[in-house]
Design a protein around this motif. Sequence first.
Motif, PDB file in Angstrom:
ATOM      1  N   GLN A  87     -97.899 -48.733 -33.642  1.00 50.18           N
ATOM      2  CA  GLN A  87     -96.687 -48.040 -34.079  1.00 50.18           C
ATOM      3  C   GLN A  87     -96.773 -47.795 -35.585  1.00 50.18           C
ATOM      4  N   GLU A  88     -96.544 -46.557 -36.000  1.00 52.04           N
ATOM      5  CA  GLU A  88     -96.547 -46.252 -37.430  1.00 52.04           C
ATOM      6  C   GLU A  88     -95.382 -46.960 -38.117  1.00 52.04           C
ATOM      7  N   ILE A  89     -95.532 -47.186 -39.417  1.00 57.15           N
ATOM      8  CA  ILE A  89     -94.467 -47.796 -40.207  1.00 57.15           C
ATOM      9  C   ILE A  89     -94.452 -47.131 -41.580  1.00 57.15           C
ATOM     10  N   LEU A  90     -93.260 -46.979 -42.149  1.00 55.36           N
ATOM     11  CA  LEU A  90     -93.046 -46.239 -43.396  1.00 55.36           C
ATOM     12  C   LEU A  90     -92.508 -47.166 -44.478  1.00 55.36           C
ATOM     13  N   PHE A  91     -92.997 -46.957 -45.710  1.00 55.06           N
ATOM     14  CA  PHE A  91     -92.535 -47.721 -46.864  1.00 55.06           C
ATOM     15  C   PHE A  91     -92.257 -46.769 -48.023  1.00 55.06           C
ATOM     16  N   ILE A 132     -95.638 -44.471 -48.370  1.00 56.12           N
ATOM     17  CA  ILE A 132     -96.820 -44.919 -47.620  1.00 56.12           C
ATOM     18  C   ILE A 132     -96.433 -45.048 -46.164  1.00 56.12           C
ATOM     19  N   HIS A 133     -97.268 -44.527 -45.287  1.00 55.45           N
ATOM     20  CA  HIS A 133     -97.063 -44.815 -43.867  1.00 55.45           C
ATOM     21  C   HIS A 133     -98.418 -45.145 -43.235  1.00 55.45           C
ATOM     22  N   SER A 134     -98.363 -45.806 -42.104  1.00 55.24           N
ATOM     23  CA  SER A 134     -99.589 -46.251 -41.449  1.00 55.24           C
ATOM     24  C   SER A 134     -99.969 -45.299 -40.321  1.00 55.24           C
ATOM     25  N   HIS A 135    -101.252 -45.280 -40.028  1.00 54.33           N
ATOM     26  CA  HIS A 135    -101.775 -44.566 -38.861  1.00 54.33           C
ATOM     27  C   HIS A 135    -102.414 -45.533 -37.872  1.00 54.33           C
TER      28      HIS A 135
END
Length: 198
Positions: A87-91, A132-135
């Motif tokens: 699951q992507e996550i955003l900061f 920043i977000h994850s892939h």
Amino acid sequence: MNPFIGYHLATSNNFPPYSQKLQEYWLAANGLFLRSHRRELEVCLQLTQTQVAGLQPLEPYFRLKVPKVPSLVIADIINAASINPQQEILFYLGVTNNQWWCHTPLQTASSTHVLSLESALDKSYTDGLLEIHSHGTLAAYPSSADNLEEKGKFRVFAIIGTLNIIPTIYTRIGIYNHFFDINPNQIFELPPQVKCSN
């Protein structure tokens, strides 16, 4: 006259002070440049390369006016993103009194997208310099959805990927409708286990 955009000819090697415009286009002997600034950052980046007689050449620059993001902050973000790599996550990250802060907004996410549920007027969003977000386990490279969502902003964007092997980070700056790859080392103190993907 456009109230947000300035248009200039480089008749000198030295830039004048910044105008009140959000962005400035400069035609120089060596091409077309885009210049903009905010409290934490000054940039002048080359849009096209060409030769124009009678003008002076310009040099692009990227000047971070605050300390780099500490490696501990990046390590914490990678740890948070690794909890559920499917699951992507955003900061949002910003700087107050030369100290970086990190905020995880309320969000809805899946394996292919993440969307903040907070208002665009929220202080952590408006004061943020960096998103920043994850892939997850995928490559750290912007998707077409990322390009669409990140348009129209002036900030630094980063993606963290390949969390299942060696974490990688990709970084670019968005100046409204233009994107430029930047070396992650220009803004981050990277932990040794994190590799640059651009």
